[in-house]
Structures are given as structure tokens and as C-alpha cells.
Motif scaffolding. Structure first.
Motif, PDB file in Angstrom:
ATOM      1  N   GLU A   1       0.829  -1.205   0.000  1.00 55.94           N
ATOM      2  CA  GLU A   1       0.000   0.000   0.000  1.00 55.94           C
ATOM      3  C   GLU A   1       0.864   1.255   0.000  1.00 55.94           C
ATOM      4  O   GLU A   1       0.581   2.213  -0.731  1.00 55.94           O
TER       5      GLU A   1
ATOM      6  N   ARG B   1      -3.524   9.938   0.119  1.00 55.24           N
ATOM      7  CA  ARG B   1      -4.631   8.985  -0.012  1.00 55.24           C
ATOM      8  C   ARG B   1      -5.950   9.731  -0.198  1.00 55.24           C
ATOM      9  O   ARG B   1      -6.807   9.312  -0.985  1.00 55.24           O
TER      10      ARG B   1
ATOM     11  N   PHE C   1       1.787   4.701  -2.973  1.00 57.06           N
ATOM     12  CA  PHE C   1       2.042   6.123  -2.726  1.00 57.06           C
ATOM     13  C   PHE C   1       3.401   6.528  -3.276  1.00 57.06           C
ATOM     14  O   PHE C   1       3.532   7.530  -4.005  1.00 57.06           O
TER      15      PHE C   1
END
Length: 452
Positions: A91, A281, A95
Motif C-alpha cells: 500500500e 490517499r 504512494f
């Protein structure tokens, strides 16, 4: 007959009400309010809903360590969503790669503008040119885009359609070579025959506003707005620096980058990097929703210390651990978390370092590894006396001048005391550790009493 008449009357009233509501000018001068689009709460992917409530925060048992920094206090927190697991390498890598690619595309587009070949070979660097930036093949700028002070074409018009070419043998032209070479370390700084990226060049920039300070102090709005610029790559050297006289090079080399560790919690991130991830996010999701003409969602963020403890308890009032307690083993003598049991026997719980983010059983809220595996950054400044003065409603202490930030939950290298849901600890906000990660939360919008 009476029944039929009553039914007809009800139908007539309902039809009239529908017509009144359907016509924009039929309020007849009455205050009927302005209604926006119907809001349907949408649970973010990978998160669970934690319904708000009151609980006793702090140590319910004797303070055996004698720290005296967490006396019992009844507090209340609203509802919020929380990540089921700690943010994983996979995850966080999303980014990192998004920021990396945007920085590279920015440089490629700038080079395309300077090349003076806007009408030339579209197979070269020109394919990465800014959208709507002097290219006759693109539609013209709207008046808003051309004249609005809020429009930044360098930020909003990156061309994401062509893929970035990473293989030097496939570079399309000389301009492309010059740009890409800027992002790699020189040969004398690389080793093992690998061409290595200069990770210090990939930074995420965003603005924040200190709402609390702006509300309580006088001054211009700009006085409370700051722009953050954060390097996004985690510090993999923590696997070396955190331990003296220890061989941890495999973790340094592979933990973040190798797919074998995709589902393991990311480590080596500072408090500032965790906050930058949460900001990105939010932007990433809202950019997608904007294209679909949907309402923005509110911010992802780090949890407050109170929110973290409330979620970790999983609804068990007075519990020592997320599973209740008071022991770190179940009735079959199996360990319930990843930590350092006994007198330093790391392997006793069948884990030497971290484990998968969804290992072990979740607590009653469906949250994994709220104790052990990695400790977690929260959005609270550490003050040992803070429980004495914090509010009982959504408590939090946030002091931008205090570099000590709270970490919670304990980690794979900690003894069981740090796994207790009420134990407080801290790290400095600019420090990165091999045993500290994070998870994010998002406020629930609406009336928590109507939750299903």
C-alpha cells in the motif's frame, strides 16, 4: 367504503406533497430549507467502522512500571473508519510510485516544452508533453483554466497516458536520456551492477492549515498555512541503525522492495511521512471521485491517541489487551500477538521480525495487530501529564512545537507491557524505526445513532 375513502385521501396528500417537493418554486414563501445531494456513507476499502462511544481511557490495573502517565479517565469519541491492518509495504509503495512517477513526468513534460519540437516526433519525448500546453492536438484551455488564479497547468495537466520507459536500451531520444539520468545515482555510487534511483529526489508537497491555532489566535489566514515537502521513500537503513552488532542486511535490502514482503507492515517511515501518505490517499480518492462528479470525501488522517485506544480495546471495557487479557497466550498456550516473549526469545511466537499485517486473530472490531507486530504513530503529541487536562470529548493534544509523538501498541521487539492497550510510548517525529508503522482513520459523516 370508509376505508377506500381514507386510502384515497392518503394517496392524494402524498401526491400533493410529492408535487410540492418536486417543483423548485412551490415553497409558497415558506422556509423549507435547501437540500443537497443525498449523502450515503461509503466505507473505504480495507477499513472497518468503529462506532463511537465512551470508555475509560488509561490504566485500569496497577501501574507496575511506575510511569504514572495514564491515569483512568472517561472520554467519548465519535464514530470513524479505521484501517483493518497496519499500512502494508504494498500500500505504501503505491504512494511512493505515484509520487515518483509524477515527479518524473513533470521533468519529462518540462523537457518536452524546451525541446522546441512540439510538432515533431510524437514517439520521442513529446509524447510526455503537458496536456493542453501548446499542443495543437489537444483541446484549448477553458476561460477558467486560462485565467483562474487557482489553475496550475504544471500540476493539473500531467500526461499519464504514455508509460514511463525504464529500460535505457529503449529510451526514445536524447532529451529523454538527459531527464532520466538525473534520477539515478552515478556509477561510482552504485554497486552490484545495479542502476539505483536517487530516492532523495522524490518528494511529496502539500499544504496544511493549523485550524486550532487559526481559531484561537489573531492573524492572517496565511499565517496558519504551511507547505510540507516530504521525501516519500522509507528509510531502509533502520534495519541496520536500530541494532548494533547484528546482521540485518537482508531486511535492509529486501523488506520494502521485494514482493515477498508485500503484505507486511511498512516500517522506516517518520511521523511526517505517515501524515503525507494520509494526505495523498485523500487526494487520490477525491481526484477519482471528481472525474465521476461525486462529492468529496473527508480527510484520511492518523488517529488520535484516544481513538486508537478505543479501537484497540474492541469494546472490552477494562481489558488489558485487545483480546481482553490478562495473558498474552490463549487456552492452548499459543501466543496472541507478535512480540518478545519470556526473556528475549523472539522465536517463541514463531516470528523473528514482523509478520503479515493480517496475522493473528482480529479484535472484536475486526482490527488486526492492534498489539504487537509494529507500534503505530498517532496524531498526538506526548505529554506525560496530558490525561490531567485533556477534554473528555474527542480528546487530543497536538503541539507542533513538541517533537515527541505518541506511538501505541508495542512491536515485535517489545515485551508484553508495551502491548497493553493503555501503555503509552513515544518517538521523535523525525525519527524512523524498524518497529514503528501506522494505520489511518477517516471521520464518519452523519448521525452515528442511525448506523446499521
Amino acid at each position: 367504503m370508509k376505508f377506500y375513502f381514507a386510502s384515497s385521501k392518503v394517496f392524494y396528500v402524498a401526491l400533493l406533497a410529492f408535487l410540492v417537493m418536486s417543483c423548485g418554486k412551490s415553497d409558497k414563501g415558506q422556509l423549507v430549507g435547501v437540500e443537497g445531494k443525498k449523502w450515503y456513507p461509503e466505507k473505504p476499502y480495507g477499513m472497518v467502522l468503529v462506532k463511537g462511544g465512551s470508555f475509560i481511557m488509561g490504566k485500569s490495573d496497577d501501574d507496575l512500571a511506575g510511569v504514572q502517565n495514564a491515569p483512568p479517565k472517561t472520554v467519548t469519541v465519535p464514530s470513524y473508519y479505521m484501517d483493518e491492518t497496519e499500512i502494508t509495504n504494498s500500500e505504501y509503495r503505491q504512494f511512493v510510485e505515484r509520487v515518483r512517477d509524477s515527479v518524473i513526468r513533470q521533468k519529462l513534460a518540462e523537457a518536452a516544452e524546451l525541446s522546441g519540437d512540439a510538432d515533431g516526433n510524437e514517439e520521442g519525448i513529446q509524447r510526455y508533453a503537458f496536456k493542453n500546453a501548446g499542443n495543437d492536438d489537444e483541446e484549448e484551455l477553458s476561460p477558467y483554466e486560462e485565467f483562474s488564479k487557482h489553475y496550475d497547468p504544471l500540476d493539473q495537466a500531467l500526461n499519464w497516458n504514455p508509460k514511463i520507459i525504464w529500460d535505457p536500451a529503449q529510451y526514445p531520444d536524447e532529451d529523454y536520456v538527459y531527464v532520466m539520468d538525473e534520477f539515478y545515482l552515478s556509477n561510482d555510487q552504485s554497486y552490484n551492477g545495479r542502476r539505483m534511483l536517487d530516492v532523495t529526489q522524490f518528494k511529496y508537497s502539500y499544504k496544511t492549515m493549523d485550524i486550532d491555532a487559526a481559531a484561537r489566535k489573531k492573524g492572517e489566514r496565511t499565517d496558519f498555512i504551511t507547505e510540507q515537502e516530504v521525501m516519500v521513500y522509507p528509510d531502509t537503513t533502520v534495519w541496520i541503525k536500530d541494532f548494533n552488532y547484528s546482521y540485518n542486511e537482508p531486511m535492509h535490502n529486501d523488506y520494502f522492495s521485494h514482493t515477498a514482503y508485500d503484505n507486511y507492515p511498512v516500517v522506516g517511515v517518520t511521523w511526517g511521512q505517515a501524515k503525507a501518505f494520509a494526505n495523498w490517499r485523500t487526494k487520490y480518492l477525491n481526484d477519482f471521485r471528481k472525474k465521476k462528479k461525486e462529492a468529496n470525501v473527508n480527510f484520511f488522517r492518523l488517529p488520535s491517541e484516544a481513538e486508537w485506544e478505543y479501537a484497540a480495546r474492541g469494546g472490552i471495557e477494562g481489558g488489558t489487551y485487545p483480546w481482553g487479557g490478562p495473558y498474552a497466550k490463549d487456552d492452548r498456550a499459543c501466543f496472541l500477538a507478535n512480540f518478545k516473549p519470556f526473556r528475549g526469545d523472539y522465536a517463541a511466537d514463531e516470528a523473528l521480525y514482523t509478520v503479515e499485517a493480517d496475522a493473528y486473530e482480529p479484535n472484536d472490531y475486526g482490527l488486526y495487530n492492534m498489539s504487537g507486530n509494529v507500534a503505530e504513530w498517532v496524531n498526538t503529541s506526548y505529554d506525560p501529564a496530558s490525561y490531567e487536562y485533556i477534554s473528555s470529548m474527542s480528546p487530543n493534544v497536538y503541539n507542533s512545537d513538541n517533537m515527541r509523538k505518541v506511538v501505541r501498541g508495542g512491536s515485535w521487539k517489545d515485551v508484553s507491557y508495551y502491548l497493553q492497550v493503555s501503555t503509552r510510548d513515544y518517538e521523535y517525529s523525525d525519527s524512523a524505526r524498524s518497529y514503528v508503522g501506522f494505520r489511518t482513520v477517516q471521520d464518519f459523516l452523519g448521525n452515528s445513532l442511525n448506523l446499521n
